[in-house]
Design a protein around this motif. Structure first.
Motif, mmCIF file in Angstrom:
data_model
loop_
_atom_site.group_PDB
_atom_site.id
_atom_site.type_symbol
_atom_site.label_atom_id
_atom_site.label_comp_id
_atom_site.label_asym_id
_atom_site.label_seq_id
_atom_site.Cartn_x
_atom_site.Cartn_y
_atom_site.Cartn_z
ATOM 1 N N VAL A 85 78.676 49.672 6.889
ATOM 2 C CA VAL A 85 78.279 50.462 5.960
ATOM 3 C C VAL A 85 77.059 50.544 5.317
ATOM 4 O O VAL A 85 76.234 51.503 5.211
ATOM 5 N N VAL A 86 76.694 49.411 4.779
ATOM 6 C CA VAL A 86 75.541 49.276 3.905
ATOM 7 C C VAL A 86 74.371 49.421 5.153
ATOM 8 O O VAL A 86 73.163 50.004 4.750
ATOM 9 N N GLY A 87 74.496 49.020 6.256
ATOM 10 C CA GLY A 87 73.525 49.157 7.346
ATOM 11 C C GLY A 87 73.266 50.669 7.894
ATOM 12 O O GLY A 87 72.126 50.895 7.958
ATOM 13 N N LEU A 88 74.279 51.440 7.562
ATOM 14 C CA LEU A 88 74.289 52.937 7.865
ATOM 15 C C LEU A 88 73.698 53.754 6.843
ATOM 16 O O LEU A 88 73.061 54.940 7.143
ATOM 17 N N VAL A 89 73.649 53.279 5.538
ATOM 18 C CA VAL A 89 73.239 54.101 4.497
ATOM 19 C C VAL A 89 71.920 53.574 3.813
ATOM 20 O O VAL A 89 71.534 54.368 2.876
ATOM 21 N N THR A 90 71.470 52.571 4.102
ATOM 22 C CA THR A 90 70.247 51.914 3.526
ATOM 23 C C THR A 90 69.307 51.471 4.496
ATOM 24 O O THR A 90 69.634 50.955 5.625
ATOM 25 N N HIS A 91 68.159 51.090 4.033
ATOM 26 C CA HIS A 91 66.927 50.260 4.888
ATOM 27 C C HIS A 91 67.497 48.990 4.783
ATOM 28 O O HIS A 91 68.281 48.583 4.135
ATOM 29 N N ALA A 92 66.893 48.074 5.856
ATOM 30 C CA ALA A 92 67.432 46.674 5.950
ATOM 31 C C ALA A 92 66.695 45.843 4.960
ATOM 32 O O ALA A 92 65.797 45.865 4.835
ATOM 33 N N ARG A 93 67.769 44.934 4.328
ATOM 34 C CA ARG A 93 67.407 43.985 3.653
ATOM 35 C C ARG A 93 68.321 42.998 3.632
ATOM 36 O O ARG A 93 69.538 43.257 3.279
ATOM 37 N N ALA A 94 68.177 41.483 4.073
ATOM 38 C CA ALA A 94 69.284 40.740 4.226
ATOM 39 C C ALA A 94 70.142 40.554 2.852
ATOM 40 O O ALA A 94 71.320 40.150 2.937
ATOM 41 N N ARG A 95 69.422 40.682 1.613
ATOM 42 C CA ARG A 95 69.876 40.581 0.506
ATOM 43 C C ARG A 95 70.944 41.467 0.062
ATOM 44 O O ARG A 95 71.726 41.188 -0.718
ATOM 45 N N TYR A 96 70.758 42.688 0.791
ATOM 46 C CA TYR A 96 71.828 43.720 0.573
ATOM 47 C C TYR A 96 73.178 43.493 1.169
ATOM 48 O O TYR A 96 74.056 44.011 0.635
ATOM 49 N N ILE A 97 73.257 42.667 2.077
ATOM 50 C CA ILE A 97 74.542 42.340 2.850
ATOM 51 C C ILE A 97 74.782 40.574 2.590
ATOM 52 O O ILE A 97 75.571 40.249 3.465
ATOM 53 N N VAL A 98 74.452 40.152 1.599
ATOM 54 C CA VAL A 98 74.713 38.820 1.085
ATOM 55 C C VAL A 98 76.188 38.467 1.070
ATOM 56 O O VAL A 98 76.923 37.546 1.799
ATOM 57 N N PHE A 99 76.820 39.297 0.606
ATOM 58 C CA PHE A 99 78.477 39.152 0.599
ATOM 59 C C PHE A 99 79.085 39.388 2.001
ATOM 60 O O PHE A 99 79.945 38.545 2.146
ATOM 61 N N GLY A 100 78.597 40.114 2.656
ATOM 62 C CA GLY A 100 79.344 40.164 4.109
ATOM 63 C C GLY A 100 78.797 38.892 4.940
ATOM 64 O O GLY A 100 79.480 38.369 5.843
ATOM 65 N N LEU A 101 77.684 38.410 4.711
ATOM 66 C CA LEU A 101 77.046 37.254 5.335
ATOM 67 C C LEU A 101 77.839 35.997 4.935
ATOM 68 O O LEU A 101 78.200 35.158 5.743
ATOM 69 N N VAL A 102 78.022 35.956 3.541
ATOM 70 C CA VAL A 102 78.900 34.731 3.137
ATOM 71 C C VAL A 102 80.388 34.709 3.752
ATOM 72 O O VAL A 102 80.771 33.670 4.033
ATOM 73 N N LEU A 103 80.999 36.024 3.643
ATOM 74 C CA LEU A 103 82.291 36.009 4.294
ATOM 75 C C LEU A 103 82.423 35.429 6.041
ATOM 76 O O LEU A 103 83.394 34.938 6.243
ATOM 77 N N LEU A 104 81.331 36.209 6.674
ATOM 78 C CA LEU A 104 81.276 35.474 8.160
ATOM 79 C C LEU A 104 81.137 34.314 8.155
ATOM 80 O O LEU A 104 81.362 33.682 9.096
ATOM 81 N N ALA A 105 80.465 33.635 7.342
ATOM 82 C CA ALA A 105 79.908 32.389 7.287
ATOM 83 C C ALA A 105 81.103 31.420 7.299
ATOM 84 O O ALA A 105 81.244 30.397 7.741
ATOM 85 N N ILE A 106 82.117 31.606 6.389
ATOM 86 C CA ILE A 106 83.283 31.207 6.047
ATOM 87 C C ILE A 106 84.159 31.208 7.407
ATOM 88 O O ILE A 106 84.706 30.094 7.708
#
Length: 446
Positions: free
Chosen positions: A285-306
């Motif tokens: 959803v963040v990728g669909l509605v904003t331009h790309a910045r890795a910091r915008y999806i930190v929450f999703g990244l840490v969950l996938l990392a777990i």
């Protein structure tokens, strides 16, 4: 072994953040916006950019009190990055086990977002810490036979804090809420009171924001709409998937993220299913509605990392003890090597920022030397770094009467900006204050 690994992860985070603070990299464009807003807040002025999240003002104010230089402004963000690391460790320990949690935190310390930008004066990591903490609370209540305990109400202040720290948190919060209902509705139905109270408390905590939004924009959603950026639908998501993974996420995180994506095939409990659905939904959803910045999806990244670390550990657990020990030693060596490599990388990034900011810093120094303590205006396109260093106000429309009340300057870069106002058409005398490589400063006199 558990304590040694946990100590290693702690050293990784502490050393990385210490290097970032010590490197004294100039504040970037977005960082300077928060610093400017904090200075306005301390002075009792209305912020120029009303769509900036107000929760960052106290964080910036502490930096101002500590000295207001680049190091001082990044001390509190660095401490909050440690809070995020601890929150991730707690969530991973609750949904998997302690060893997986420690490996996850150690891995994240090597990721580019944390090893080079973990101490930045930005809202993304503090807000992500609140989101992870809220997920920790929810995950503990999903499968309770008697329904959620009253501690579930803690979700409300954590979610509200995430919103006040970063308005963009409304997206991952919405995804988290849908996922929580999808996997926890049976538990919630058994005992509705804590869930209802949490929802009412969350709404009540957002009333001050709604009042401010109505005052400034006429709508309770006006600030969220004003702060949104949708340049091209889906361009952010395309970038997240197709960008050079090592340059965007770091050397070690990308394969673990892939493992996290496919981990849903082995998930058999609601807590980890919650993490997966929330992570995928947040990034999509963040990728669909904003331009790309890795910091915008930190929450999703840490969950996938777990989830990715958990899947890899489960796969290795089926091997012989000898293979397990060899893999663990190899992983530890690789993490140590990348962590050491990230130190000069962070210092190089700081020096590159020094060179890139040199024209702005030269212009700011010239303006401060010329204006002294007099109030000043920069006539031109908004430049948050210039405003931060000069203490001037930037305007695109200038009342000629201001020339008699304040010092007015125009800053021109080597590459003309088509949005800059035409100085030649502006009345008054033009005095050259600075003519340096890459930048010119002109004072507009009556």
């Amino acid at each position: 072994m558990k304590r040694a690994l946990l100590g290693f992860a702690a050293v990784q985070w502490l050393a990385s953040l210490a290097v970032q603070v010590w490197a004294r990299r100039p504040l970037g464009y977005d960082e300077a916006q928060y610093a400017d807003a904090a200075r306005d807040w301390v002075a009792g002025r209305e912020p120029q950019l009303f769509y900036l999240s107000p929760g960052m003002n106290p964080i910036g104010a502490i930096g101002l009190a500590l000295g207001s230089d680049e190091r001082a402004m990044r001390i509190v963000p660095a401490l909050l990055a440690l809070v995020l690391a601890f929150a991730v460790w707690q969530l991973a320990r609750r949904t998997t086990d302690e060893v997986t949690a420690t490996w996850t935190v150690s891995l994240l310390a090597t990721a580019r977002q944390f090893s080079q930008h973990g101490a930045d004066l930005l809202s993304d990591l503090p807000a992500a810490a609140c989101l992870v903490a809220a997920t920790f609370v929810i995950a503990g209540e999903l499968e309770r036979e008697r329904g959620p305990r009253w501690r579930f109400v803690l979700v409300a202040p954590l979610a509200a804090a995430a919103i006040y720290l970063r308005y963009g948190s409304c997206i991952p919060l919405a995804v988290l809420g849908v996922a929580a209902l999808a996997f926890g509705w049976r538990s919630f139905a058994r005992r509705r009171a804590p869930v209802v109270v949490a929802a009412l408390a969350f709404v009540a905590l957002l009333v001050p924001h709604a009042i401010t939004a109505i005052r400034l924009t006429g709508s309770p959603l006006g600030i969220l709409v004003a702060g949104s950026t949708v340049p091209y639908g889906g361009v952010g998501l395309v970038t997240y998937v197709t960008a050079n993974p090592s340059a965007y996420y770091g050397w070690l995180l990308p394969p673990v993220l892939v493992a996290g994506v496919v981990a849903i095939g082995w998930v058999r409990d609601r807590a980890r299913a919650l993490l997966w659905m929330t992570a995928i939904g947040d990034i999509a959803v963040v990728g669909l509605v904003t331009h790309a910045r890795a910091r915008y999806i930190v929450f999703g990244l840490v969950l996938l990392a777990i989830l990715g670390v958990d899947l890899i550990r489960r796969a290795i657990a089926t091997r012989s003890p000898r293979v397990q020990r060899a893999f663990g030693a190899g992983a530890l060596a690789v993490l140590a090597a990348v962590s050491i490599r990230n130190v000069p990388a962070a210092l190089r990034a700081a020096r590159y920022a020094d060179r890139s900011s040199a024209p702005t810093l030269a212009a700011a120094a010239a303006i401060r030397a010329d204006a002294g303590d007099s109030p000043c205006i920069v006539f031109g396109y908004y430049d948050s770094e210039l405003e931060w260093h000069t203490h001037c106000v930037t305007v695109l429309v200038l009342d000629p009467a201001e020339l008699a009340r304040k010092r007015v300057y125009a800053v021109r870069d080597a590459i003309p900006n088509p949005e800059e106002p035409d100085l030649d058409a502006f009345p008054g005398k033009h005095a050259l204050v600075l003519d340096a490589p890459g930048v010119r400063v002109i004072r507009l006199d009556p």
